[in-house]
Design an enzyme around this catalytic site. Structure first.
Site, PDB file in Angstrom:
ATOM      1  N   HIS A 149       2.651   1.964  -3.299  1.00 57.45           N
ATOM      2  CA  HIS A 149       1.711   2.565  -4.252  1.00 57.45           C
ATOM      3  C   HIS A 149       1.520   4.050  -3.952  1.00 57.45           C
ATOM      4  CE1 HIS A 149      -2.629   3.169  -5.699  1.00 57.45           C
ATOM      5  NE2 HIS A 149      -1.863   3.203  -6.750  1.00 57.45           N
TER       6      HIS A 149
ATOM      7  N   GLU B 285       0.826  -1.211   0.000  1.00 56.47           N
ATOM      8  CA  GLU B 285       0.000   0.000   0.000  1.00 56.47           C
ATOM      9  C   GLU B 285       0.858   1.258   0.000  1.00 56.47           C
ATOM     10  OE1 GLU B 285      -3.359   2.677   0.502  1.00 56.47           O
ATOM     11  OE2 GLU B 285      -2.837   0.848  -0.590  1.00 56.47           O
TER      12      GLU B 285
END
Length: 342
Positions: A78, A75
């Site tokens: 990203h 996460e």
């Protein structure tokens, strides 16, 4: 900075946008969308918690969201790359506005899009993967890449096409229609993924159950009842089947429309290259979609399906740009020739 260098900056930013899309798909498919339960940090830290002390503190802050290092790193990676893309688009705007000859409209639209995309990224976490937000985030990423690609095309030279006079308004309209059909199919794919309906049907060509009898249009309600989390989906089996089958039917319609468009484009010699590319991407996307069904959504194939989807969209952007330029050169041959120095 020279115009060529500005176009190079656009190209690099565009390439990074494709990386963000691939990373976003990987994050979603590895169930890492809530790898960090807060935003923009992770468990109250600027980055992923490290060491026993930080991880214990993370557990005390978010007792209902157990810390998983792999998902948290997916996460945050990203977010880091997406944040870099945002900064590059900001720099692109500064470059554009510093020189009067550079386009201003598309860079400004890009900046507005990436700001809204950041908000969607935040809402994806704070609204615990609400499907309409997840789908919107996907479309926002595809829109960002498309606008960057369009800007790169516009900064290129406009060649005069000898066959442009034969390019009809009908072809231009059908090319735009093909683009809209692809956008609609991408939205359906995003809705399918956001509602965890990708593997609900495991047989071809449609589904192993009687989907006609259980077809439920409520499956497409954008605003769903409030839940503690939307991870793994909240719709019932019939609703997911409805979404999945609709996506497959949409794929058939999209394929037919693009094959028809390819036949029309092939008549123009100058458009044959982009036509071959579009058909090749269509064939690849169909193959990846079938593989997703028969192999139960392998991670690499599912990510490739997302990336090929955006490449297919970009091929339609290129088609529309080329058809538009051919129409313009047919209407104003002297003006186009003067731009290209011919």
């Amino acid at each position: 900075m020279k115009k060529d260098n500005f176009r190079l900056w656009v190209a690099v930013t565009f390439a990074l946008s494709l990386c963000v899309i691939a990373l976003g798909a990987y994050t979603r498919l590895t169930e890492a969308g809530l790898g960090c339960p807060d935003w923009p940090g992770c468990y109250g830290f600027a980055g992923v918690p490290k060491g026993v002390t930080q991880q214990a503190l993370a557990a005390s802050r978010f007792p209902d969201a157990p810390f998983e290092a792999d998902k948290a790193w997916n996460e945050m990676l990203h977010r880091y790359v997406a944040g870099t893309l945002g900064l590059m688009i900001l720099a692109l705007n500064i470059m554009a506005w510093c020189k009067p000859s550079r386009p201003k409209g598309l860079p400004t639209l890009l900046l507005a899009t990436v700001i809204f995309q950041a908000l969607l990224g935040m809402w994806t976490v704070t609204m615990v993967l609400m499907p309409v937000v997840v789908m919107g985030h996907l479309l926002g990423g595809f829109t960002t890449a498309s606008l960057l690609f369009l800007l790169w095309l516009r900064l290129g030279r406009e060649p005069a096409h000898p066959s442009a006079i034969g390019t009809s308004t009908g072809l231009q309209a059908f090319a735009l229609f093909g683009l809209l059909v692809v956008v609609g199919q991408i939205a359906l794919g995003g809705w399918t993924a956001a509602n965890y309906a990708a593997v609900v049907c495991t047989q071809l060509p449609l589904c192993e159950v009687d989907w006609r009898q259980s077809f439920d249009t409520s499956a497409f309600a954008l605003i769903q009842p409030e839940h503690d989390t939307y991870q793994y989906g909240v719709l019932d089996y019939q609703q997911r089947v409805t979404i999945h089958v609709t996506h497959r039917i949409g794929a058939v319609i999209t394929a037919l429309v693009l094959v028809m468009l390819a036949c029309l484009l092939w008549r123009q010699r100058a458009l044959r290259g982009v036509t071959v590319l579009m058909v090749a991407l269509l064939a690849g996307q169909i193959s990846l979609g079938i593989t997703n069904v028969v192999a139960s959504l392998p991670l690499s194939v599912a990510v490739a399906h997302n990336v090929t989807g955006v490449l297919l969209l970009l091929s339609l952007v290129a088609v529309n740009m080329q058809v538009y330029r051919m129409r313009q050169s047919g209407r104003y041959p002297n003006r186009i020739a003067s731009r290209t120095g011919s």
